[in-house]
Structure formats: C-alpha cells, structure tokens
Scaffold this motif. Sequence first.
Motif, mmCIF file in Angstrom:
data_model
loop_
_atom_site.group_PDB
_atom_site.id
_atom_site.type_symbol
_atom_site.label_atom_id
_atom_site.label_comp_id
_atom_site.label_asym_id
_atom_site.label_seq_id
_atom_site.Cartn_x
_atom_site.Cartn_y
_atom_site.Cartn_z
ATOM 1 N N UNK A 1 20.445 -17.813 3.090
ATOM 2 C CA UNK A 1 21.226 -18.291 2.002
ATOM 3 C C UNK A 1 20.645 -17.995 0.835
ATOM 4 N N UNK A 2 22.129 -17.506 0.416
ATOM 5 C CA UNK A 2 21.865 -16.792 -0.957
ATOM 6 C C UNK A 2 22.670 -17.476 -2.551
ATOM 7 N N UNK A 3 22.654 -17.229 -3.769
ATOM 8 C CA UNK A 3 22.424 -17.448 -4.828
ATOM 9 C C UNK A 3 22.468 -17.164 -5.611
ATOM 10 N N UNK A 4 23.496 -16.229 -5.584
ATOM 11 C CA UNK A 4 23.527 -14.850 -7.168
ATOM 12 C C UNK A 4 23.404 -14.848 -8.377
ATOM 13 N N UNK A 5 22.809 -14.892 -9.248
ATOM 14 C CA UNK A 5 23.094 -14.965 -10.995
ATOM 15 C C UNK A 5 22.728 -13.874 -11.149
ATOM 16 N N UNK A 6 22.966 -13.735 -12.652
ATOM 17 C CA UNK A 6 22.477 -13.137 -13.760
ATOM 18 C C UNK A 6 21.805 -13.716 -15.350
ATOM 19 N N UNK A 7 20.902 -12.782 -15.843
ATOM 20 C CA UNK A 7 20.457 -13.313 -17.015
ATOM 21 C C UNK A 7 21.573 -12.769 -18.041
ATOM 22 N N UNK A 8 20.989 -13.375 -19.294
ATOM 23 C CA UNK A 8 22.069 -13.458 -20.642
ATOM 24 C C UNK A 8 22.464 -11.543 -20.346
ATOM 25 N N UNK B 1 20.887 -8.463 -12.225
ATOM 26 C CA UNK B 1 21.427 -8.754 -11.182
ATOM 27 C C UNK B 1 20.333 -9.722 -10.478
ATOM 28 N N UNK B 2 20.605 -10.838 -10.247
ATOM 29 C CA UNK B 2 19.351 -11.680 -9.099
ATOM 30 C C UNK B 2 20.247 -12.334 -8.454
#
Length: 322
Positions: free
Chosen positions: A113-120, A124-125
């Motif tokens: 299970x993975x949740x992709x997100x980005x900082x400002x 890419x994290x």
Amino acid sequence: MQLTGFHHLTAVTADAPRNHAFYTGTLGLRLVKKTVNQDDVSAYHLFYADGLASPGTDLTFFDWPVARERRGTQSIVRTGLRVGSTASLAWWQQRFATNGVTHHGTVERDGRATLDFEDFEGQRLSLIADDTPGPVHPWAKSAVPAEHQIRGLGAITLSVRDLRPTDVVLTQVMAMQHVREYVAPRAGADAATSTFHVYRMGGDGPQAELHVQVEPGAKPASQGAGGVHHVAFRTPNFQEYEAWAERLAKLGMPSSGPVDRFYFRSLYFREPNGILFEIATDGPGFAADEPMETLGERLALPPFLEPRRVAIERGLKPLVTA
C-alpha cells in the motif's frame, strides 16, 4: 561484503526556510543536522531523520538558488518513506488534505500500500506501509503522533533509458540481486505504464530495495529544485568502506576515492546512465559534535570549516522567520 540498505537521499531545494517548515512541520521529521554543503559553503545541507538520527532515515537537502527540475529519465524519480501500517496511510491522507499537500489516493504498488505525494517544489515522494520488523525511533517533539511517524527511507526509484549497463553495475559491482519486476504507471504525469525492476541489498523490506524504471524514449532530466541530487547506500564500518573503495578501483569504476565528511565517510561514483551514487558509513554519526538531545539546533560545522564560522553564518539565511 554487502550494502545494508539506504543511508540517505539528498535532494535540492531553492527555499530552505519553507523546506524546513514542510519537513519538520507537515511531515514531522526531526532536523538532526543543520550544516553546510562542504563543497559549497554558501548552501545549507539540512538532514531530516528519525528521533535518533539513525542511518537509513535521512532525507537531506542542498539549498541552491536554482530553477525547478525538468523531469525526465536518467535520474532519481521517486523517494519512498516508510510508515508502520495502512492505517497510517489513511491518517496521512487526511493530514495532506487538511494542509493542502498535493497527493493521490492510496494504491497497491509492487504488493505494498502506497500513498504518493509532493512537497511544495514538486519533490516526488511516497509513503509506503511497511510492517517489516526492526527498530523504530519516534521523535518525542514531532507534530505527528508516534504511531504514524515516518520511520525511514523506503524503496527509491530510478529512471533509465537502458537497463543493461545499470544492471551490470548494480549486480556485478554493488552485489545487489535482481529479485522481480512489475508494471505500474510511470512516475511522470501521464497514464502510461513502465516496467520496474527491483534490486535488493542486504536487509529486509523496502528499505533495502532499489527500483529501476525503464523509459527508453524519455528525455533526460535537468537537475533543479524539486529534484534529487544523489542516493547513498549504507556500509556498516570503515573496514568494509575501504574494501568498497578498493573494489571500485580494481573494477576500473571511476570514483571520488575516499572522502571524509566527518559525520560519515563517503565514496561517490556514477552508474552508466549518469545517476550519482554514494556509499557511506554508518558512523561516526551526527552526535559526533553535539549532544543527541540538541541535534540540529545550531549550525554544525566539521572541524576543518570551524575557523570560517563567522563568514559562513553571515552568508546563510535564517531557517525560521518571524
């Protein structure tokens, strides 16, 4: 002789104060070392990690006044960060929504299970649910509850045009094992898919996995803010570190040769697609020059830079503004 996982990953920011606010505030990481780039003392080198500044938990940034990264191949395209459960992913998804953080829904990628997100800045994290047994060192002063805190680096993903030369370095030079492959959406912005190859080091779980995405027709990336500078792999002691330096030399692999960073020793080289790798020792560690209890609270300089402290401090912007 085997690498034992990731040591740290170093990325680029063009806004150190906002970077500090995001990674300590929104993500709840501990600033464990506030220092400078030893090769460019006009730039901060900020290290964020777990409560004990453990090797393998460090996400670090150079502060350079540069334009945004142009995304592409021949680069590190996604950084995994481990959390303890899928329940933590749900908690983080709500936190990201509340704080206006760019994110996507939780998906299953390579069986996790993975949740992709980005900082400002578009860094890419991914948060990866990982219940692999191992030590966990939450930070008592974090804004994030202990059970949901980031535990360290997880799978890190490279993109290359041609897998073959990279595979040779990973397997024959760095002694990793190619263990599987999977198909998933590309790390870019479209709906196309790519094949990902998984290489495993010593250790268990995603903290010991390097994923390589193959994109034959993609344009190369151009480094900048929101991009990654290099990834460092762990070696446990100075004896094995010296053996790695000898191994690279014997195999004719161009490298920096041994570099003493005071907090750890480093060895830099590029794999054939141009991505910068580092091998780094677990010790001496960040408590070498300041107490564990107050890590990151003052500008720390290695001994050879200490005589230049006044000039260096004058050239750096405050991390916290009124």
